[in-house]
Design a protein around this motif. Structure first.
Motif, PDB file in Angstrom:
ATOM      1  N   UNK A  51      35.744  81.349  57.041  1.00  0.00           N
ATOM      2  CA  UNK A  51      35.203  82.708  56.932  1.00  0.00           C
ATOM      3  C   UNK A  51      35.905  83.604  57.943  1.00  0.00           C
ATOM      4  N   UNK A  52      36.017  84.866  57.586  1.00  0.00           N
ATOM      5  CA  UNK A  52      36.625  85.854  58.476  1.00  0.00           C
ATOM      6  C   UNK A  52      35.547  86.554  59.286  1.00  0.00           C
ATOM      7  N   UNK A  53      35.943  87.046  60.462  1.00  0.00           N
ATOM      8  CA  UNK A  53      35.106  87.947  61.239  1.00  0.00           C
ATOM      9  C   UNK A  53      36.022  89.001  61.839  1.00  0.00           C
ATOM     10  N   UNK A  54      35.562  90.243  61.820  1.00  0.00           N
ATOM     11  CA  UNK A  54      36.354  91.324  62.396  1.00  0.00           C
ATOM     12  C   UNK A  54      36.636  91.018  63.854  1.00  0.00           C
TER      13      UNK A  54
ATOM     14  N   UNK B   7      35.462  68.988  62.823  1.00  0.00           N
ATOM     15  CA  UNK B   7      35.079  70.366  62.576  1.00  0.00           C
ATOM     16  C   UNK B   7      34.340  70.476  61.240  1.00  0.00           C
ATOM     17  N   UNK B   8      33.292  71.327  61.192  1.00  0.00           N
ATOM     18  CA  UNK B   8      32.539  71.513  59.948  1.00  0.00           C
ATOM     19  C   UNK B   8      32.824  72.856  59.279  1.00  0.00           C
ATOM     20  N   UNK B   9      33.445  73.788  60.014  1.00  0.00           N
ATOM     21  CA  UNK B   9      33.764  75.090  59.446  1.00  0.00           C
ATOM     22  C   UNK B   9      34.742  75.831  60.342  1.00  0.00           C
ATOM     23  N   UNK B  10      35.407  76.826  59.771  1.00  0.00           N
ATOM     24  CA  UNK B  10      36.459  77.556  60.482  1.00  0.00           C
ATOM     25  C   UNK B  10      36.167  79.051  60.420  1.00  0.00           C
ATOM     26  N   UNK B  11      36.325  79.722  61.561  1.00  0.00           N
ATOM     27  CA  UNK B  11      36.181  81.170  61.651  1.00  0.00           C
ATOM     28  C   UNK B  11      37.527  81.726  62.094  1.00  0.00           C
TER      29      UNK B  11
ATOM     30  N   UNK C   7      37.869  76.258  51.269  1.00  0.00           N
ATOM     31  CA  UNK C   7      37.336  77.315  50.471  1.00  0.00           C
ATOM     32  C   UNK C   7      37.059  78.507  51.378  1.00  0.00           C
ATOM     33  N   UNK C   8      37.471  79.666  50.942  1.00  0.00           N
ATOM     34  CA  UNK C   8      37.285  80.893  51.706  1.00  0.00           C
ATOM     35  C   UNK C   8      35.958  81.514  51.279  1.00  0.00           C
ATOM     36  N   UNK C   9      35.085  81.701  52.253  1.00  0.00           N
ATOM     37  CA  UNK C   9      33.763  82.258  51.988  1.00  0.00           C
ATOM     38  C   UNK C   9      33.760  83.765  52.220  1.00  0.00           C
ATOM     39  N   UNK C  10      32.882  84.440  51.500  1.00  0.00           N
ATOM     40  CA  UNK C  10      32.739  85.878  51.701  1.00  0.00           C
ATOM     41  C   UNK C  10      31.420  86.216  52.387  1.00  0.00           C
ATOM     42  N   UNK C  11      30.555  85.206  52.573  1.00  0.00           N
ATOM     43  CA  UNK C  11      29.231  85.449  53.135  1.00  0.00           C
ATOM     44  C   UNK C  11      28.862  84.323  54.104  1.00  0.00           C
TER      45      UNK C  11
END
Length: 148
Positions: A102-105, A64-68, A1-5
């Motif tokens: 989630x994305x990060x600049x 892994x629990x999350x991806x950036x 799932x792609x998060x926005x926050x």
């Protein structure tokens, strides 16, 4: 799932950081407590399906629990052609895993990575640059998470 926050991102567990590129994908992983980040060997992209399979293997091996994922935006914050390709990759990855993404600049991470690597041969720089960039992306995301 792609998060926005980032508020919805897991507060515990290892995080995978990715710096997607046309030919290579930089990889970094945090420790369980997110106090340390480790650059891993970069992945060479043969195809998007191959890359996703390699990422899924890392997810399973490292629990892994999350991806950036670093998002390369123009200086004014708008999407570039590469940004659209990164978003497409993440959409495909999200269809293969239930982990939050989630994305990060990622502006200026390559130049920061170059400084961290220091003076080395061009061959060694190419072998390390993307994963050191992924490490910086991951460190930036962890800093954001700690502020929340």
């Amino acid at each position: 799932m792609i998060l926005s926050d980032y508020k919805d991102f897991p507060r515990a567990g290892r995080i995978l950081g990715l710096d997607w590129g046309l030919r290579r994908c930089g990889v970094a992983v945090s420790d369980e407590n997110r106090g340390f980040t480790f650059a891993r060997p970069q992945l060479y992209i043969k195809s998007q399906d191959d890359l996703i399979q390699n990422v899924l293997e890392i997810i399973n091996e490292d629990k892994i629990s999350g991806i950036v994922v670093g998002l390369p935006l123009h200086a004014d914050g708008t999407d570039s052609e590469t940004t659209m390709m990164v978003r497409e990759f993440v959409k495909s990855l999200s269809e293969k895993t239930s982990l939050p993404i989630i994305f990060i600049e990622e502006n200026l991470t390559s130049s920061a990575a170059q400084e961290e690597i220091g003076r080395k041969s061009i061959q060694k720089i190419k072998a390390e640059l993307d994963s050191v960039s992924a490490k910086i992306i991951l460190e930036n995301a962890i800093a954001v998470l700690k502020r929340i």
